[in-house]
Design an enzyme around this catalytic site. Sequence first.
Site, PDB file in Angstrom:
ATOM      1  N   SER A 140       0.923  -1.032   0.022  1.00 52.58           N
ATOM      2  CA  SER A 140       0.051   0.022  -0.131  1.00 52.58           C
ATOM      3  C   SER A 140       0.886   1.302   0.079  1.00 52.58           C
ATOM      4  O   SER A 140       1.911   1.085   0.520  1.00 52.58           O
ATOM      5  CB  SER A 140      -0.687  -0.143   1.292  1.00 52.58           C
ATOM      6  OG  SER A 140      -1.484   1.292   1.565  1.00 52.58           O
ATOM      7  N   TYR A 153      -1.886  -1.207  10.141  1.00 51.22           N
ATOM      8  CA  TYR A 153      -1.800  -1.375   8.905  1.00 51.22           C
ATOM      9  C   TYR A 153      -0.476  -0.830   8.353  1.00 51.22           C
ATOM     10  O   TYR A 153       0.141  -1.660   7.205  1.00 51.22           O
ATOM     11  CB  TYR A 153      -3.032  -0.527   8.187  1.00 51.22           C
ATOM     12  CG  TYR A 153      -3.234  -0.858   6.822  1.00 51.22           C
ATOM     13  CD1 TYR A 153      -4.257  -1.604   6.334  1.00 51.22           C
ATOM     14  CD2 TYR A 153      -2.423  -0.090   5.880  1.00 51.22           C
ATOM     15  CE1 TYR A 153      -4.443  -1.589   5.028  1.00 51.22           C
ATOM     16  CE2 TYR A 153      -2.785  -0.125   4.562  1.00 51.22           C
ATOM     17  CZ  TYR A 153      -3.933  -1.048   4.108  1.00 51.22           C
ATOM     18  OH  TYR A 153      -4.241  -1.288   2.842  1.00 51.22           O
TER      19      TYR A 153
HETATM   20  P1  NAD Z   1     -11.489  -6.211   0.116  1.00 48.57           P
HETATM   21  O1  NAD Z   1     -11.886  -5.933   1.597  1.00 48.57           O
HETATM   22  O2  NAD Z   1     -12.279  -5.696  -0.913  1.00 48.57           O
HETATM   23  O3  NAD Z   1     -11.137  -7.696  -0.120  1.00 48.57           O
HETATM   24  C1  NAD Z   1     -10.007  -8.201   0.681  1.00 48.57           C
HETATM   25  C2  NAD Z   1     -10.532  -9.936   0.554  1.00 48.57           C
HETATM   26  O4  NAD Z   1      -9.301 -10.450   1.557  1.00 48.57           O
HETATM   27  C3  NAD Z   1     -11.677  -9.953   1.330  1.00 48.57           C
HETATM   28  O5  NAD Z   1     -12.418 -11.079   0.283  1.00 48.57           O
HETATM   29  C4  NAD Z   1     -11.602 -10.807   2.605  1.00 48.57           C
HETATM   30  O6  NAD Z   1     -12.461 -11.882   3.070  1.00 48.57           O
HETATM   31  C5  NAD Z   1     -10.248 -11.421   2.332  1.00 48.57           C
HETATM   32  N1  NAD Z   1      -9.420 -11.585   3.729  1.00 48.57           N
HETATM   33  C6  NAD Z   1      -9.161 -10.566   4.520  1.00 48.57           C
HETATM   34  N2  NAD Z   1      -8.474 -11.308   5.512  1.00 48.57           N
HETATM   35  C7  NAD Z   1      -8.144 -12.482   5.256  1.00 48.57           C
HETATM   36  C8  NAD Z   1      -7.415 -13.588   5.692  1.00 48.57           C
HETATM   37  N3  NAD Z   1      -6.873 -13.385   6.907  1.00 48.57           N
HETATM   38  N4  NAD Z   1      -7.396 -14.782   5.277  1.00 48.57           N
HETATM   39  C9  NAD Z   1      -8.029 -14.858   3.936  1.00 48.57           C
HETATM   40  N5  NAD Z   1      -8.884 -13.774   3.265  1.00 48.57           N
HETATM   41  C10 NAD Z   1      -8.809 -12.544   3.956  1.00 48.57           C
HETATM   42  O7  NAD Z   1     -10.159  -5.555  -0.014  1.00 48.57           O
HETATM   43  P2  NAD Z   1      -9.299  -4.680  -0.983  1.00 48.57           P
HETATM   44  O8  NAD Z   1      -9.588  -3.151  -0.978  1.00 48.57           O
HETATM   45  O9  NAD Z   1      -9.548  -5.617  -2.477  1.00 48.57           O
HETATM   46  O10 NAD Z   1      -7.768  -4.839  -0.483  1.00 48.57           O
HETATM   47  C11 NAD Z   1      -6.980  -6.135  -1.152  1.00 48.57           C
HETATM   48  C12 NAD Z   1      -5.420  -5.669  -0.743  1.00 48.57           C
HETATM   49  O11 NAD Z   1      -5.228  -4.428  -1.343  1.00 48.57           O
HETATM   50  C13 NAD Z   1      -5.200  -5.600   0.731  1.00 48.57           C
HETATM   51  O12 NAD Z   1      -4.094  -6.155   1.261  1.00 48.57           O
HETATM   52  C14 NAD Z   1      -5.221  -4.114   0.880  1.00 48.57           C
HETATM   53  O13 NAD Z   1      -4.552  -3.758   2.001  1.00 48.57           O
HETATM   54  C15 NAD Z   1      -4.529  -3.500  -0.410  1.00 48.57           C
HETATM   55  N6  NAD Z   1      -5.083  -2.222  -0.487  1.00 48.57           N
HETATM   56  C16 NAD Z   1      -6.037  -1.806  -0.709  1.00 48.57           C
HETATM   57  C17 NAD Z   1      -6.316  -0.504  -1.112  1.00 48.57           C
HETATM   58  C18 NAD Z   1      -7.687   0.058  -1.443  1.00 48.57           C
HETATM   59  O14 NAD Z   1      -7.804   1.275  -1.667  1.00 48.57           O
HETATM   60  N7  NAD Z   1      -8.762  -0.621  -2.009  1.00 48.57           N
HETATM   61  C19 NAD Z   1      -5.338   0.368  -1.249  1.00 48.57           C
HETATM   62  C20 NAD Z   1      -3.952  -0.084  -0.806  1.00 48.57           C
HETATM   63  C21 NAD Z   1      -3.890  -1.332  -0.679  1.00 48.57           C
END
Ligand code: NAD
Length: 252
Positions: A140, A153
């Site tokens: 991130s 985080y």
């Molecule tokens: P999201 O919540 O839409 O999807 C995350 C998925 O991961 C969900 O289906 C959840 O059930 C699963 N998950 C969470 N913890 C888990 C675990 N311990 N075991 C198995 N599955 C698990 O999130 P997203 O926004 O798509 O984020 C995905 C990745 O991208 C994350 O690592 C997040 O930190 C990173 N990220 C997201 C953003 C953003 O703006 N959306 C920005 C920077 C980084």
Amino acid sequence: MDRTIAITGGGAGIGRATALHFHALGWRVAALDKDADALAELAALLPKDRCLPLRCDVGQEAPVTRAFDRIGEWLDGDPLTALVNNAGIADPCCGPLEDLELAEWQRWIDASLTAAFLCTRAALPLLRRADGASVTNISSTRALMSEPDTFAYAAAKGGLDALTHAMAVSLGPEVRVNAVLPGWIETGPWQKQGERTDPDHSKAARAQHPAGRVGTPEDVADAIEWLVGAGFVTGQRIVVDGGMTVKMIYAA
Ligand code: NAD
């Protein structure tokens, strides 16, 4: 031979978009997620022989071992060409430091950082069978800069970036390891039924990005696809944020 990718957190958001993206490119997809409903929705979108949905908390050792054993059976001697360590807790805010319980702190660290260690370790024997294998860690821009009260985080993602270069120098030349650092990615349309929302971004939100818009999960999937194919790139961090973190903001 078919190529296969394993994606953690594949049931929703960036993981779901990445699963569909690689399926469209002709890959087989193993999706690991702790949310059974989200996984079932993803699996319903893909042919049965192209997708292996695995319910698994990727921050826990025994379930990860079981999941990758199952992926090994599914591959039946074929290699795993790519692993995407994407699972994480999307909400970065954990409240004031004085009130942050150790168990809460651990939740963020386990879902992102410990999970990447556990899944990469479990996937290694399968990845080492492949020509041009790679691991992509979804970090991130919060590894680089912070809002208040996002300690766990930010630390998890900073740790993931360090794990990326440590693994890159140790697992090469067979396995390359890189990180994608997304900025603000709108995942509302990529959630499971009942949790889906339509994007609604203010002018200020769009203007915060030199690219003129908030990011989409496909933007991240595009970067993952590029890294998976970039045979001379390892140990790197690719920021996918529409330029948000290079835009200087002066208080008026
Ligand atoms: P999201 O919540 O839409 O999807 C995350 C998925 O991961 C969900 O289906 C959840 O059930 C699963 N998950 C969470 N913890 C888990 C675990 N311990 N075991 C198995 N599955 C698990 O999130 P997203 O926004 O798509 O984020 C995905 C990745 O991208 C994350 O690592 C997040 O930190 C990173 N990220 C997201 C953003 C953003 O703006 N959306 C920005 C920077 C980084």
